[in-house]
Design a protein around this motif. Sequence first.
Motif, PDB file in Angstrom:
ATOM      1  N   GLU A  35      31.195  45.238  37.441  1.00  0.00           N
ATOM      2  CA  GLU A  35      32.595  44.780  37.516  1.00  0.00           C
ATOM      3  C   GLU A  35      32.662  43.542  37.622  1.00  0.00           C
ATOM      4  O   GLU A  35      33.595  42.809  36.749  1.00  0.00           O
ATOM      5  N   MET A  92      38.369  37.057  38.635  1.00  0.00           N
ATOM      6  CA  MET A  92      38.594  38.310  39.203  1.00  0.00           C
ATOM      7  C   MET A  92      40.209  38.081  40.088  1.00  0.00           C
ATOM      8  O   MET A  92      40.180  37.739  41.373  1.00  0.00           O
ATOM      9  N   GLN A 117      34.982  41.536  34.673  1.00  0.00           N
ATOM     10  CA  GLN A 117      36.166  40.677  35.060  1.00  0.00           C
ATOM     11  C   GLN A 117      35.979  39.386  34.552  1.00  0.00           C
ATOM     12  O   GLN A 117      36.843  38.520  34.558  1.00  0.00           O
ATOM     13  N   SER A 156      39.767  46.124  32.858  1.00  0.00           N
ATOM     14  CA  SER A 156      39.852  45.153  33.727  1.00  0.00           C
ATOM     15  C   SER A 156      40.628  44.075  33.279  1.00  0.00           C
ATOM     16  O   SER A 156      41.364  44.344  32.388  1.00  0.00           O
ATOM     17  N   ASP A 157      40.866  42.925  33.951  1.00  0.00           N
ATOM     18  CA  ASP A 157      41.765  41.996  33.310  1.00  0.00           C
ATOM     19  C   ASP A 157      41.263  41.360  31.964  1.00  0.00           C
ATOM     20  O   ASP A 157      42.166  40.882  31.434  1.00  0.00           O
TER      21      ASP A 157
END
Length: 847
Positions: free
Chosen positions: A431, A247, A435, A778-779
């Motif tokens: 989330e 994250m 992540q 997301s990443d």
Amino acid sequence: MTVSRADGISLSRTLIAQSPDVARRRAEQTLAEDPSPRPRATALWLLGMARRELGESDTAHRLLYQAAAVASRAGVPDTAAHARASRLGSMAMRHGTSGMAGTSLGRMSTAVSSARALVPLHLGVAAAQRGRFGSALAGFDTALGEMAGADEQLLCGLLSNRGLALMYSERFGEARHDLERARSIAEERTLTYLHGVTVQNLGCLAVRNGDVPGALSLFAEAAPLVPAARQAALWLDRTDALLTAGMTGQAEHALTEVQRLLPPRGASTSDLTAFSLLRAKIHLARGASEEAGRHAQRVRRWFPSDSMWARLGALLEWAARNGTSHSHALGPVAEEAARGTGIRNNRKAPRPRSRARPHSSVPDVRTGAASAALARCVPTTPLGPLSVAVPNQRHTDALGALALGEHERARSELLRRPADGQPAVAVHHVEAIAQTRTHSQEIASAGAEIAMADGDAAAALEWVEHSRTPGIRPSPCRDREWGGLLERCRSEYTRADDGEGTAPEQLRSTTARLGIAQWHSGCARPSAPPRTVAPLPQEFRRHLRDRVFLCYAHVGGAPVAFTFSNGRSGIHELAPRGEIEDAVAKLVSAARFNAVFPGGAAQRDLTRAAQRVEHALLRPVAAAVGDRPLVIAPAAYAQSLPWGLLPSLRGRDITVVPSGRSWLESLDHCRGARGTALLAAGAGIGGGETEVRSLRRLYPGARVLTGKDATVRTLLEELGGADVAHVAAHGWTPASAPMLSGLSMADGPVFAYDLERLPRVPNLCVLSSCWLGRSVPSDTGSPLGLSSALLALGSATVVAGVLPVRDHDITPAMTRMHGAIHAGATPSRAVADHLADAGFVCFGAGA
């Protein structure tokens, strides 16, 4: 209780272990009374130690020097020995055990039994501060042997420090034993400060064991127990945990809090080291290689080459220089670092266990890609200022299988339970799952690259699917603190929307806290064992029928498309990534403008932009897909694309999914009944109530929410029991916080986060709103937003728009779309016929 009693040293140590601030005030009070030399010496020692724990090292050094001098003149050898050892220990912590202070401390001997354990204890702490944990353990073990007859406060501190050193030495079971024993002593003796420090150290151990939610819970427990001077260190450990979870955004926010807490001058070496290592890793994750290298180089130069911190700095420095390189070797700096950290030298691929083919016969492309994968695992996995995360045996075995081209065995190795049999602890928030970045994703990328080089489209597609499959399913959250923070965010959002001056800043702070707070122990539990899944081609043959699966991905840094149809997989080269991203961005911009100001020049711009995207994304696969229905798994750049506006896709039956396996799971969710319907209109939508009334005849038994009845609480309660839901409301999807995508109801917003508290979500959701079909990658590339959250939580199909929606204009099309479904059409067919031109997309099963 005063410091003038005969047992002053033991009593003083108890005061510090309970609260350094209380100890400081007690010592200052004693000194203000102008005591005789004996109690004065003890009070000076107590004040010096308290000041040291409160982060005032220069003042502490001066006070401890005075304490030793006063005690010597007063004939109090125990106090003099303690003060002298403490002063030299503080100096050694700052300047190292090889300097004058460390040398003097090493030569120091004392006949005072109560002070005999202090010398090796301080030497151990100083060695640990410099990243020399072997020397630290030797000091702690010697101190433990001298501890007979010593007070339990000293034993508690020793065990807490020794537990941390054992952790860095990879002796996790012994580390837990020492830390739990220290915690037990601290609780029994009400040593509040030492209790907090030990709990913090247990949190660091939890991070090393992969239990991020447990770690963050322990850090939260430690926060009120330790003084302000230690809060920066606590936030550094939080940052490390968040980076370990992948994250990056939340970790960056946490590091901002560290900057606020660190003193402008006089910050401890350990805090500055941790801060620089974490900053380097965040820069590396953001692609800022030059900044990452600068911070890493600083750490490497601070310490001698045998320090763990120097080796970590060297690894990050190498990663900054070679982060985009696919070199087959780690390079000299990283190799030197790897030798000292247990990371395997990667100049050769791992030795595979299989004897089916000799290692020397493996083609270079396989050896090189597997080797590069292990190299990428080292710098991109968070190393932590207080931890060294390295690939485990499963990962190296998987790479060994890859080196032989044995893709199925490699994937089996990644799914295998850890050797200790302990299930990993997972948080089940959408989330947090999206992540999470793991070593297996890096290995999956290498697997896809190797399969591509061999021309094996099916194996490459399996690896792409593996990288997009989280392995953890979200589930309802029952944590009260999480729910309370979510309600606070809703209140601040409403106040900010009403124009209250301070609300936006408060909302930003709470939003960041929400991202971090997902990692809580209230919803963390051991993850389920990996499920055995059938090969993807086998599943596609059963379920695709006349559809074509079309997946866009990046393999080896290049954009490619995979297709599966008629039982066969295909690989298709695409235009360069920059060209595709530019074309998609211009189409989205033109489509949004045309949605608000339709016709004329806006329509012409939209047509040209759509033709450009068609050329980049669809022409290369045209022969494979023909004019058949499509299941599309887009790359990150196309997650918010209005697919139905592309020339060859107009009127075509399309459904968009995160991955092929997620589409198969959505098909499973379609088996539920569709009896109960919910029709709701949010606040400020002129045509919302009209839209709901027009649909009521199709769903005569529906629960209808309009006007003041359409509250947040009521909508969520009804969503949890509906099979079909249609909501007409204002919508938004913020790029910086996609899980705060929401719908505006009568008394406030409903966020994507709210859906995680529902027992279930509707089978079919239609969101008649602006933007809510948009998702933000997301990443790790996983889509985040309200629509993607609904799919992740169990909705089979979601219909939502990726463009602005003109209020009254959409009602007739929505009515026709529902009428088509009511008459037996699939949602994907109904969207293609009635809503695709308005920028609506069918997500999920589409069936």
